[in-house]
Write a protein that holds these residues in place. Sequence first.
Motif, mmCIF file in Angstrom:
data_model
loop_
_atom_site.group_PDB
_atom_site.id
_atom_site.type_symbol
_atom_site.label_atom_id
_atom_site.label_comp_id
_atom_site.label_asym_id
_atom_site.label_seq_id
_atom_site.Cartn_x
_atom_site.Cartn_y
_atom_site.Cartn_z
ATOM 1 N N LEU A 213 0.819 -1.208 0.000
ATOM 2 C CA LEU A 213 0.000 0.000 0.000
ATOM 3 C C LEU A 213 0.856 1.262 0.000
ATOM 4 N N LEU A 214 1.917 1.266 0.786
ATOM 5 C CA LEU A 214 2.779 2.457 0.834
ATOM 6 C C LEU A 214 3.525 2.649 -0.477
ATOM 7 N N GLN A 215 3.948 1.548 -1.087
ATOM 8 C CA GLN A 215 4.598 1.679 -2.395
ATOM 9 C C GLN A 215 3.645 2.260 -3.439
ATOM 10 N N ALA A 216 2.399 1.770 -3.424
ATOM 11 C CA ALA A 216 1.411 2.294 -4.374
ATOM 12 C C ALA A 216 1.111 3.762 -4.096
ATOM 13 N N GLN A 224 -2.364 11.126 -8.385
ATOM 14 C CA GLN A 224 -3.670 10.848 -7.771
ATOM 15 C C GLN A 224 -3.564 10.968 -6.257
ATOM 16 N N PRO A 225 -3.479 12.174 -5.745
ATOM 17 C CA PRO A 225 -3.286 12.361 -4.289
ATOM 18 C C PRO A 225 -4.415 11.790 -3.443
ATOM 19 N N ASP A 226 -5.647 11.873 -3.893
ATOM 20 C CA ASP A 226 -6.751 11.318 -3.094
ATOM 21 C C ASP A 226 -6.623 9.804 -2.972
ATOM 22 N N ALA A 230 -5.924 7.538 0.427
ATOM 23 C CA ALA A 230 -6.754 6.388 0.788
ATOM 24 C C ALA A 230 -5.893 5.136 1.034
ATOM 25 N N GLN A 231 -4.871 4.995 0.211
ATOM 26 C CA GLN A 231 -3.986 3.848 0.405
ATOM 27 C C GLN A 231 -3.185 3.977 1.709
ATOM 28 N N VAL A 232 -2.796 5.207 2.048
ATOM 29 C CA VAL A 232 -2.084 5.420 3.324
ATOM 30 C C VAL A 232 -2.999 5.085 4.489
#
Length: 417
Positions: A213-216, A224-226, A230-232
């Motif tokens: 998730l952090l890599q993505a 795509q900051p939003d 969300a992934q963070v």
Amino acid sequence: MMDTMDGVRGILAPVRFGRMLQLVLLALIAVCGIRYVLRHDEPTMMAIVLSGAVVLAAVAAVQSLVPRRGAWPAVWTLVAAAAWIMLTLIAPSFAWCAVPLAFAVLQILPFWPASGIVAGMTAVVIVAQLRLAADPDPTIVAGPIGIAVATVVAYRALDREARARQQLVDELTATQADLAAAEHRAGALAERARLSREIHDSVGQDLSSINLLLQAAQQQWQAQPDEARAQVRSAADAAREGLDAVRRVVRDLAPSELDGAAGSLPAAIEKVVADAVGIDASFRSHGAVGEVPLPVAAALIRTVRGALANVAEHAHASRAVVSLTAHPDELRLDIRDDGVGFDAGPRGLRARVAERRAAGRGRGLAGIEERIAVLGGTFEIESAPGEGTTLSAVFPASALVVSGSDSSVFGEGEGDG
């Protein structure tokens, strides 16, 4: 042959009849001496015989004092045999002393030297009896030899059987020790495998998800900051789940205060009480607390830690006393505080559980009670508003049998508060 370093050497050494043999030998010496005096009147020979009888009696009297190491057994045997041979050749009635004397020799000398001494004594008995016989009598020769051989052979067989039995006992003891060690190693390996599975299936998977998730998020942070945020957030959720998984694994381990030994329970509880924060707590131990099964010891320690945390946070108490009492039929833990108390009735307890669940807290007293019950104990609460609180955990003797218990029964983790 038995180990000569511990002073046990003769094949009859384990047989505890030395005092009886000594009394029999002394009695026979006295009777034979009296018989000689009554039947002979030559002063010179009488003095020699009586002097020899006194020497033999003195040697017999100190047999129990002879050290079983070094040359002392051989010295005692030679002195006793020489005095007896002299007496028997002069006064054949002293031949009756051969039986208890032979048993005494078999008690303190190894088999083959003792057999040689017995054979020599048998020959002296035969010579002495032949001197008294008017006509040749084969029974005088065959009788003592047969008795001596039968006695020595019988006791030799008993000695071998006893040694074989002792060897079997030693081998059984060693096998039991090896089996216990193997079971311990197997249990340790099984527990290690369980922990490995727990960590791999929970913590490992969570960490892997967090990494992905952090890599993505890093790759999408600009475009795509939003989506990246969300992934963070998902990574943070996975981290919290991993932390809960770690806590579940840690809860299944023994408290560090035990240092792997349930026998240190009083010292472990005392350390927990001494380390308590926010409350003036003291510890008392009554009775001799023996070895306690590790799951029970861990449950008691966690009960003390969780209860003291509750007292410090909720009870507004100035003092708490922890008592561990060992009775013949039970082990009892009491935790008493002078705080505000609460309604300990069923309705009050249900309300407290619901309140804690709504606040996302631990299971508190309900968790402590479940932990104690799983291990065969009982948990009691005595409290009322304004009257302080007493928590009691009682384990009957049937729950204190030390065995290879699975550490997974430790139940809820610490910090029930």
